[in-house]
Design a protein around this motif. Structure first.
Motif, PDB file in Angstrom:
ATOM      1  N   PHE A 178       0.833  -1.192   0.000  1.00 13.24           N
ATOM      2  CA  PHE A 178       0.000   0.000   0.000  1.00 13.24           C
ATOM      3  C   PHE A 178       0.872   1.249   0.000  1.00 13.24           C
ATOM      4  N   VAL A 179       0.467   2.266  -0.774  1.00 15.20           N
ATOM      5  CA  VAL A 179       1.191   3.539  -0.807  1.00 15.20           C
ATOM      6  C   VAL A 179       0.322   4.675  -0.266  1.00 15.20           C
ATOM      7  N   ALA A 180      -0.862   4.857  -0.850  1.00 12.61           N
ATOM      8  CA  ALA A 180      -1.715   5.982  -0.463  1.00 12.61           C
ATOM      9  C   ALA A 180      -3.156   5.665  -0.827  1.00 12.61           C
ATOM     10  N   VAL A 181      -4.061   6.303  -0.093  1.00 14.85           N
ATOM     11  CA  VAL A 181      -5.493   6.102  -0.335  1.00 14.85           C
ATOM     12  C   VAL A 181      -6.220   7.425  -0.221  1.00 14.85           C
ATOM     13  N   ILE A 182      -7.243   7.586  -1.043  1.00 16.28           N
ATOM     14  CA  ILE A 182      -8.178   8.697  -0.902  1.00 16.28           C
ATOM     15  C   ILE A 182      -9.567   8.081  -0.850  1.00 16.28           C
ATOM     16  N   ALA A 183     -10.208   8.274   0.289  1.00 18.42           N
ATOM     17  CA  ALA A 183     -11.494   7.635   0.497  1.00 18.42           C
ATOM     18  C   ALA A 183     -12.601   8.363  -0.265  1.00 18.42           C
ATOM     19  N   TYR A 184     -13.742   7.727  -0.319  1.00 22.99           N
ATOM     20  CA  TYR A 184     -14.899   8.286  -1.005  1.00 22.99           C
ATOM     21  C   TYR A 184     -15.237   9.688  -0.475  1.00 22.99           C
ATOM     22  N   ASN A 185     -14.941   9.935   0.820  1.00 16.69           N
ATOM     23  CA  ASN A 185     -15.287  11.220   1.445  1.00 16.69           C
ATOM     24  C   ASN A 185     -14.130  12.212   1.428  1.00 16.69           C
ATOM     25  N   GLY A 186     -13.033  11.858   0.753  1.00 19.46           N
ATOM     26  CA  GLY A 186     -11.900  12.766   0.635  1.00 19.46           C
ATOM     27  C   GLY A 186     -10.785  12.543   1.631  1.00 19.46           C
ATOM     28  N   PHE A 187     -11.008  11.688   2.602  1.00 22.05           N
ATOM     29  CA  PHE A 187      -9.958  11.386   3.581  1.00 22.05           C
ATOM     30  C   PHE A 187      -8.765  10.749   2.876  1.00 22.05           C
ATOM     31  N   THR A 188      -7.556  11.171   3.274  1.00 22.83           N
ATOM     32  CA  THR A 188      -6.344  10.613   2.673  1.00 22.83           C
ATOM     33  C   THR A 188      -5.435  10.012   3.732  1.00 22.83           C
ATOM     34  N   SER A 189      -4.671   9.023   3.313  1.00 23.71           N
ATOM     35  CA  SER A 189      -3.728   8.381   4.218  1.00 23.71           C
ATOM     36  C   SER A 189      -2.574   7.828   3.401  1.00 23.71           C
ATOM     37  N   TYR A 190      -1.396   7.743   4.055  1.00 22.72           N
ATOM     38  CA  TYR A 190      -0.183   7.331   3.360  1.00 22.72           C
ATOM     39  C   TYR A 190       0.604   6.325   4.190  1.00 22.72           C
ATOM     40  N   THR A 191       1.357   5.508   3.521  1.00 18.67           N
ATOM     41  CA  THR A 191       2.292   4.670   4.233  1.00 18.67           C
ATOM     42  C   THR A 191       3.415   5.556   4.754  1.00 18.67           C
ATOM     43  N   ASP A 192       4.018   5.175   5.851  1.00 16.36           N
ATOM     44  CA  ASP A 192       4.985   6.034   6.529  1.00 16.36           C
ATOM     45  C   ASP A 192       6.140   6.466   5.629  1.00 16.36           C
ATOM     46  N   SER A 193       6.592   5.587   4.766  1.00 17.18           N
ATOM     47  CA  SER A 193       7.794   5.876   3.981  1.00 17.18           C
ATOM     48  C   SER A 193       7.587   6.978   2.936  1.00 17.18           C
ATOM     49  N   VAL A 194       6.343   7.342   2.641  1.00 17.38           N
ATOM     50  CA  VAL A 194       6.104   8.378   1.639  1.00 17.38           C
ATOM     51  C   VAL A 194       5.449   9.628   2.226  1.00 17.38           C
ATOM     52  N   LYS A 195       5.145   9.613   3.498  1.00 18.24           N
ATOM     53  CA  LYS A 195       4.510  10.778   4.123  1.00 18.24           C
ATOM     54  C   LYS A 195       5.380  12.007   3.974  1.00 18.24           C
ATOM     55  N   GLY A 196       4.746  13.108   3.581  1.00 15.53           N
ATOM     56  CA  GLY A 196       5.478  14.357   3.399  1.00 15.53           C
ATOM     57  C   GLY A 196       6.129  14.491   2.039  1.00 15.53           C
ATOM     58  N   ARG A 197       6.142  13.398   1.259  1.00 15.11           N
ATOM     59  CA  ARG A 197       6.751  13.440  -0.077  1.00 15.11           C
ATOM     60  C   ARG A 197       5.725  13.194  -1.175  1.00 15.11           C
ATOM     61  N   PHE A 198       4.766  12.327  -0.924  1.00 17.06           N
ATOM     62  CA  PHE A 198       3.755  11.985  -1.915  1.00 17.06           C
ATOM     63  C   PHE A 198       2.424  12.617  -1.531  1.00 17.06           C
ATOM     64  N   GLN A 252       1.114  12.641  -6.805  1.00 22.89           N
ATOM     65  CA  GLN A 252       2.258  13.527  -6.962  1.00 22.89           C
ATOM     66  C   GLN A 252       3.389  13.006  -6.082  1.00 22.89           C
ATOM     67  N   MET A 253       4.507  12.718  -6.696  1.00 26.46           N
ATOM     68  CA  MET A 253       5.641  12.148  -5.969  1.00 26.46           C
ATOM     69  C   MET A 253       6.810  13.114  -6.030  1.00 26.46           C
ATOM     70  N   ASN A 254       7.193  13.647  -4.896  1.00 26.80           N
ATOM     71  CA  ASN A 254       8.315  14.583  -4.787  1.00 26.80           C
ATOM     72  C   ASN A 254       9.427  13.957  -3.969  1.00 26.80           C
ATOM     73  N   SER A 255      10.586  14.558  -4.046  1.00 30.80           N
ATOM     74  CA  SER A 255      11.753  14.088  -3.294  1.00 30.80           C
ATOM     75  C   SER A 255      11.938  12.587  -3.447  1.00 30.80           C
ATOM     76  N   LEU A 256      11.883  12.136  -4.661  1.00 29.60           N
ATOM     77  CA  LEU A 256      11.953  10.701  -4.932  1.00 29.60           C
ATOM     78  C   LEU A 256      13.272  10.095  -4.478  1.00 29.60           C
ATOM     79  N   LYS A 257      13.188   8.853  -4.047  1.00 31.57           N
ATOM     80  CA  LYS A 257      14.350   8.104  -3.583  1.00 31.57           C
ATOM     81  C   LYS A 257      14.481   6.823  -4.415  1.00 31.57           C
ATOM     82  N   PRO A 258      15.682   6.284  -4.510  1.00 34.83           N
ATOM     83  CA  PRO A 258      15.844   5.026  -5.258  1.00 34.83           C
ATOM     84  C   PRO A 258      14.924   3.923  -4.758  1.00 34.83           C
TER      85      PRO A 258
END
Length: 124
Positions: free
Chosen positions: A47-67, A81-87
């Motif tokens: 799992f990377v990220a989710v946007i629920a039917y009501n607009g709620f969003t959540s991210y896996t810890d490793s991408v928080k603040g970047r995606f 949108q993926m910023n500050s990409l890492k290998p």
């Protein structure tokens, strides 16, 4: 029939950015939960990220603040949108839509339809 088509993958340098898109047909993004998953070589899909039917969003810890996950409901399009990409972000990225309306799920089993995947490669 529901179809999901991803685009926007490619090659980026570490620290760079990419934006993935997922065009959904025959699916309302405002009533179904949408998510991004990824699968790196030799690893299980995660799992990377989710946007629920009501607009709620959540991210896996490793991408928080970047995606950032978002949607354009009139266009029936999901974005990542993926910023500050890492290998370690190198993977095939998949969008998916939930099996049921008005539910939030983080598990693959909760998603009924998947895109074909788009490759993201981040060089160091």
């Amino acid at each position: 029939q529901v179809q999901l088509v991803e685009s926007g993958g490619g090659l980026a340098q570490a620290g760079g950015s990419l934006r993935l898109s997922c065009a959904a047909s025959d699916r309302s993004l405002s009533t179904y939960t949408m998510a991004w998953f990824r699968q790196a070589p030799g690893k299980e899909r995660e799992f990377v990220a989710v946007i629920a039917y009501n607009g709620f969003t959540s991210y896996t810890d490793s991408v928080k603040g970047r995606f950032s996950i978002s949607r354009d409901s009139p266009k029936n399009t999901l974005y990542l949108q993926m910023n500050s990409l890492k290998p370690e972000d190198t993977a095939v990225y998949y969008c998916a839509t939930s099996r049921l309306q008005s539910t939030l799920t983080y598990s693959e089993s909760g998603y009924a339809y998947w895109g074909q995947g788009t490759q993201v490669t981040v060089s160091s």
